[in-house]
Design a protein around this motif. Sequence first.
Motif, short mmCIF file in Angstrom:
data_model
loop_
_atom_site.label_atom_id
_atom_site.label_comp_id
_atom_site.label_asym_id
_atom_site.label_seq_id
_atom_site.Cartn_x
_atom_site.Cartn_y
_atom_site.Cartn_z
N LYS A 45 0.83 -1.22 0.00
CA LYS A 45 0.00 0.00 0.00
C LYS A 45 0.86 1.26 0.00
O LYS A 45 0.65 2.16 -0.81
CB LYS A 45 -0.93 0.01 1.24
CG LYS A 45 -1.79 -1.23 1.37
CD LYS A 45 -2.69 -1.16 2.59
CE LYS A 45 -1.92 -1.14 3.91
NZ LYS A 45 -1.19 -2.36 4.24
N SER A 46 1.82 1.31 0.92
CA SER A 46 2.68 2.50 0.99
C SER A 46 3.47 2.66 -0.29
O SER A 46 3.63 3.77 -0.82
CB SER A 46 3.64 2.41 2.17
OG SER A 46 2.93 2.37 3.38
N SER A 47 4.00 1.55 -0.78
CA SER A 47 4.79 1.61 -2.01
C SER A 47 3.98 2.22 -3.14
O SER A 47 4.45 3.10 -3.87
CB SER A 47 5.26 0.22 -2.41
OG SER A 47 6.03 -0.35 -1.38
N PHE A 173 -2.44 10.16 1.73
CA PHE A 173 -2.34 9.91 3.17
C PHE A 173 -1.84 8.49 3.39
O PHE A 173 -2.42 7.54 2.90
CB PHE A 173 -3.73 10.02 3.84
CG PHE A 173 -4.32 11.40 3.81
CD1 PHE A 173 -4.19 12.26 4.89
CD2 PHE A 173 -5.03 11.83 2.70
CE1 PHE A 173 -4.75 13.54 4.87
CE2 PHE A 173 -5.60 13.10 2.67
CZ PHE A 173 -5.46 13.95 3.76
N ASP A 174 -0.75 8.35 4.14
CA ASP A 174 -0.24 7.01 4.44
C ASP A 174 -0.50 6.67 5.91
O ASP A 174 0.25 7.09 6.78
CB ASP A 174 1.26 6.92 4.13
CG ASP A 174 1.74 5.47 4.10
OD1 ASP A 174 0.94 4.57 4.42
OD2 ASP A 174 2.92 5.25 3.73
N GLU A 175 -1.55 5.95 6.15
CA GLU A 175 -1.96 5.57 7.51
C GLU A 175 -1.88 6.76 8.48
O GLU A 175 -1.17 6.71 9.49
CB GLU A 175 -1.09 4.42 8.03
CG GLU A 175 -1.20 3.18 7.17
CD GLU A 175 -0.75 1.93 7.91
OE1 GLU A 175 -0.93 1.89 9.15
OE2 GLU A 175 -0.21 1.02 7.26
N PRO A 176 -2.63 7.81 8.19
CA PRO A 176 -2.48 9.05 8.96
C PRO A 176 -2.86 8.92 10.43
O PRO A 176 -2.47 9.77 11.24
CB PRO A 176 -3.43 10.02 8.25
CG PRO A 176 -4.42 9.15 7.56
CD PRO A 176 -3.66 7.93 7.14
MG LIG Z 1 2.63 1.05 4.89
#
Ligand SMILES: [Mg+2]
Lengths: 258, 220
Positions: A45-47, A173-176
Amino acid sequence: MVEASSVEIRKVNKYYGDFHALKDIDLSIPPGKVTCLIGPSGSGKSSLLRCINFLEEYDSGEVLIDGKLIGYETPGGRRMSRRKLRQMRSTIGMVFQQFNLWPHMTAQENVAEGLRRVRGLRKAEAMERAAQALDRVGLSDRMANHPARLSGGQQQRVAIARAVAMDPRLMLFDEPTSALDPELVGEVLNVMKALAAGGMTMVVVTHEMGFAAHVADQVAFLDAGELVGVDAPARILREPEDPRIQSFLRTYHERNVI
Amino acid sequence: MDVSIFAEYGPRLLSGFGLTILCWLLGTVLGAALGLLIAVAQRYGGRSVRWVLQTYIEVIRGTPFLVQLFLLYYGGPMIGLRLDPLPAGLLGLTIYGSPYFAEIFRSAFRAVPLGLIEAGRAIGMPELAIVRRILLPVGLVSALPALVNFSIILTKETVILSIITVPELMYQTQYMATMTFTYLEGYLALALFFWGFVEVISRLGRRLERRITRHLIERS
Ligand SMILES: [Mg+2]
Ligand SMILES: Nc1ncnc2c1ncn2[C@@H]1O[C@H](COP(=O)(O)OP(=O)(O)O)[C@@H](O)[C@H]1O
């Protein structure tokens, strides 16, 4: 109403050394809509999110912002110049799990920094605009505080203000809320909901299924670097067809019931 | 012992004292500046730049200061580099300290969380602005104790400059001691001076550290 960007992700592949982290990802992110990325940890997901502003370089495929390729001059071609990349990034806001506020600057200075160094505003004007942005996230009484003197929820709201002050057309937004104490999650989600209501294109990696269910226009599920499914939240979260999504949601519900 | 000897040699000692402080200050500031340049160039330079700088660091660190100084002062003229004792000494100190400073900055930069840099990149900040506005100020905080520590080491290296006849405090004390046979009193006073000097620097360092980390302390 903000001017909102669209994102088109086509056949994107990403490797970390030999490890195939993103596999032929295809995903359309419509303008003014909220797209949530969900999936087990380590699924990519982050990638994927970081490929959208090219903080992470993808190895093949295309990521198009408003139809314009980011990171490369042409698909599979040369890298785009730093200047062009910076210009594209300046309209894409990003919010990180760990807030990443600059610890030596006050909340207001954090927000003003981009306005000064990227938009070229004078200090006084940048500080004025920063004050307005902080006011919108409910922090007008905390502007002079350094990050260490703010709660996690306040820090994340400063980080959102820092991104929003640049007038982005797209927010990532990355797991804000993952680093926040449970009682502080709500204040951050509320700010995000207000942004969404204002018509911002948003891509949100999250474990907050409530947010995904109620705010997202579409939800994409990743597993082991593959995009398993994209659909309206009601369908993908309530009646998933793919067994991988079913099992993920089952684990999630079990954990949250106890 | 005869206190009047100190009085008679007072002006010499005083000027030596001034020169010692000057050598220490300039050696620290210039050495740190050169070290900082090296550390930034190492971070952003290509392979060949990094290789050249790494070699420089290893060569300077691997050779005695006195040898470097003799090369510069006595060897220099043979290739047309003719320097007076003081400039030669200052240049020598700068070069001698630079690799240590470079290593201090390099590891301080590495300790800056990548997320802080990425936050700058994500809004489109130019890399130079990121260095100036984020990497340096955040890195300096963690580098400060090591910087103070190395500047303390440099105070004591300044006495080496007396060997190439820079008239700093060691040189003047030596002069007085030889003229008046005050070897014990003279060198004892010199030792005490350095001890006090170092004590002052480390106190100032601690105060500075408290100042620049004040806003980093979390509220209770
Ligand atoms: Mg991640
Ligand atoms: N910089 C990196 N180097 C090597 N492997 C990485 C790197 N970043 C992520 N990975 C790996 O890629 C996979 C996907 O990571 P990530 O995109 O962070 O997943 P998620 O955000 O869904 O938890 C994980 O297996 C992770 O270990």
